[in-house]
Design a protein around this motif. Structure first.
Motif, mmCIF file in Angstrom:
data_model
loop_
_atom_site.group_PDB
_atom_site.id
_atom_site.type_symbol
_atom_site.label_atom_id
_atom_site.label_comp_id
_atom_site.label_asym_id
_atom_site.label_seq_id
_atom_site.Cartn_x
_atom_site.Cartn_y
_atom_site.Cartn_z
ATOM 1 N N TYR A 31 145.213 43.842 119.839
ATOM 2 C CA TYR A 31 146.392 43.168 119.315
ATOM 3 C C TYR A 31 146.106 41.679 119.123
ATOM 4 N N TYR A 33 148.077 37.942 117.446
ATOM 5 C CA TYR A 33 149.381 37.359 117.117
ATOM 6 C C TYR A 33 149.186 35.941 116.570
ATOM 7 N N TYR A 35 151.664 32.559 116.423
ATOM 8 C CA TYR A 35 152.908 31.909 116.793
ATOM 9 C C TYR A 35 152.914 30.489 116.226
ATOM 10 N N LEU A 43 157.870 29.099 121.456
ATOM 11 C CA LEU A 43 156.923 29.822 120.615
ATOM 12 C C LEU A 43 157.668 30.878 119.807
ATOM 13 N N LEU A 45 157.223 33.944 116.902
ATOM 14 C CA LEU A 45 156.213 34.836 116.345
ATOM 15 C C LEU A 45 156.305 34.877 114.822
ATOM 16 N N TYR A 48 151.947 39.625 113.382
ATOM 17 C CA TYR A 48 151.046 40.154 114.387
ATOM 18 C C TYR A 48 150.323 41.373 113.837
ATOM 19 N N ARG A 94 145.522 40.388 122.857
ATOM 20 C CA ARG A 94 145.620 41.158 124.099
ATOM 21 C C ARG A 94 145.038 42.543 123.890
ATOM 22 N N GLN A 97 147.880 48.974 124.065
ATOM 23 C CA GLN A 97 148.857 49.508 124.992
ATOM 24 C C GLN A 97 148.176 50.391 126.035
ATOM 25 N N ALA A 102 152.507 45.895 131.485
ATOM 26 C CA ALA A 102 152.370 45.188 130.216
ATOM 27 C C ALA A 102 151.061 44.405 130.208
ATOM 28 N N VAL A 104 148.593 41.081 129.082
ATOM 29 C CA VAL A 104 148.651 39.628 129.105
ATOM 30 C C VAL A 104 148.060 39.055 127.826
ATOM 31 N N ARG B 31 159.849 45.686 130.078
ATOM 32 C CA ARG B 31 158.516 46.191 130.409
ATOM 33 C C ARG B 31 157.796 45.196 131.304
ATOM 34 N N GLY B 32 158.007 43.904 131.033
ATOM 35 C CA GLY B 32 157.366 42.883 131.836
ATOM 36 C C GLY B 32 157.935 41.513 131.527
ATOM 37 N N PHE B 34 156.826 37.441 131.908
ATOM 38 C CA PHE B 34 155.606 36.653 132.050
ATOM 39 C C PHE B 34 155.932 35.185 132.264
ATOM 40 N N TYR B 36 153.880 31.491 131.913
ATOM 41 C CA TYR B 36 152.690 30.809 131.435
ATOM 42 C C TYR B 36 152.830 29.311 131.729
ATOM 43 N N PHE B 46 148.076 32.095 131.267
ATOM 44 C CA PHE B 46 148.830 33.076 132.034
ATOM 45 C C PHE B 46 148.900 32.713 133.511
ATOM 46 N N THR B 49 152.793 38.142 135.934
ATOM 47 C CA THR B 49 153.614 39.170 135.319
ATOM 48 C C THR B 49 154.464 39.806 136.408
ATOM 49 N N TYR B 51 157.375 42.992 136.958
ATOM 50 C CA TYR B 51 157.761 44.223 136.266
ATOM 51 C C TYR B 51 159.138 44.742 136.640
ATOM 52 N N LEU B 87 156.369 28.181 130.584
ATOM 53 C CA LEU B 87 156.989 29.075 129.616
ATOM 54 C C LEU B 87 157.256 30.430 130.241
ATOM 55 N N GLN B 91 158.819 41.153 127.532
ATOM 56 C CA GLN B 91 158.397 42.229 126.643
ATOM 57 C C GLN B 91 159.272 43.431 126.925
ATOM 58 N N GLY B 94 158.247 49.558 124.886
ATOM 59 C CA GLY B 94 157.919 50.057 123.560
ATOM 60 C C GLY B 94 157.668 48.988 122.520
ATOM 61 N N ALA B 95 157.880 47.722 122.852
ATOM 62 C CA ALA B 95 157.681 46.637 121.879
ATOM 63 C C ALA B 95 156.231 46.158 121.921
ATOM 64 N N GLN B 96 155.777 45.647 120.782
ATOM 65 C CA GLN B 96 154.412 45.145 120.684
ATOM 66 C C GLN B 96 154.327 43.651 120.939
ATOM 67 N N LYS B 97 155.450 42.987 121.064
ATOM 68 C CA LYS B 97 155.446 41.535 121.059
ATOM 69 C C LYS B 97 156.254 40.987 122.229
ATOM 70 N N LEU B 98 155.981 39.712 122.538
ATOM 71 C CA LEU B 98 156.705 38.979 123.564
ATOM 72 C C LEU B 98 157.699 38.030 122.914
ATOM 73 N N PHE B 100 159.553 34.461 123.745
ATOM 74 C CA PHE B 100 159.403 33.314 124.627
ATOM 75 C C PHE B 100 160.679 32.490 124.717
#
Lengths: 116, 110
Positions: A31, A33, A35, A43, A45, A48, A94, A97, A102, A104, B31-32, B34, B36, B46, B49, B51, B87, B91, B94-98, B100
């Protein structure tokens, strides 16, 4: 081990010019991205990619295009730069999946773009 | 829509003065979460994390905690080198992105 490398680090453009930001990662991450970071807005997005040859839109995609022809590279293009695109751009990557927790993000050092 | 709000926007402390940063979030199925750290002119690095609610993680003078609606980053006896922007991101399952938050700029005066 370089991690995520962004080029160029700084660039000044005139309105209407085009340019490409390059992001390269050497961690075999699936993956990637792009930003942008603006004062007081955190940040956001842009686009991606979840794997080589794939791209998807983020929250602020207008005015940008991306390509992921090779797994290790993710390019961000501005076809006709506007002053509103003055920002600091960060690339991140990153692993794919995995079951359970998750993943990092590893960020590059950023590319500062000024559009006059 | 997933949302993350951090407070305060900026915090100035004396060396050794402990405090907490807040991250409030709204997400359907976490899902998580984070944390930073970002130094001026650099990309985010980082830290932690988390959960699930009740989870805590520590690293040196930092401890992150999580509830169902917010996370705290506690800083105990900070030093000037802890000065940075912190920061928070979430997430969704099922999502691919974070997503912020806008960050908290922390300054520790010697």
């Amino acid at each position: 081990n370089a991690g995520v490398t962004q080029t160029p680090k700084f660039r000044v453009l005139k309105t209407g010019q085009s340019m490409t930001l390059l992001c390269a990662q050497d961690m075999n991450h699936e993956y990637m991205y792009w930003y942008r970071q603006d004062p007081g807005m955190g940040l956001r997005l842009i686009h991606y990619s979840v794997g080589e040859g794939t791209t998807a839109k983020g929250e602020v995609p207008d005015g940008y295009n991306v390509s992921r022809l090779k797994k290790q590279n993710f390019l961000l293009g501005l076809e006709s730069a506007a002053p509103s695109q003055t920002s600091v751009y960060f690339c991140a990557s990153r692993e794919g999946q995995t079951s359970g927790g998750a993943n990092v993000l590893t960020f590059g050092a950023g590319s500062r773009l000024t559009v006059l | 829509e997933d949302q993350v709000t951090q407070s305060p926007e900026a915090l100035r402390l004396q060396e050794g003065e402990s405090s907490s940063l807040n991250c409030s979030y709204t997400v359907s199925g976490l899902r998580g979460l984070f944390w930073y750290r970002q130094d001026p002119g650099k990309g985010p690095e980082f830290l932690f994390t988390l959960y699930s609610a009740g989870e805590e993680k520590e690293k040196e003078r930092l401890k992150a905690t999580l509830t169902k609606k917010e996370s705290f980053l506690h800083i105990t006896a900070p030093k000037p080198e802890d000065s940075a922007t912190y920061l928070c991101a979430v997430q969704r399952q099922g999502a691919q992105k974070l997503v912020f938050g806008q960050g908290t700029r922390l300054t520790i005066n010697p």
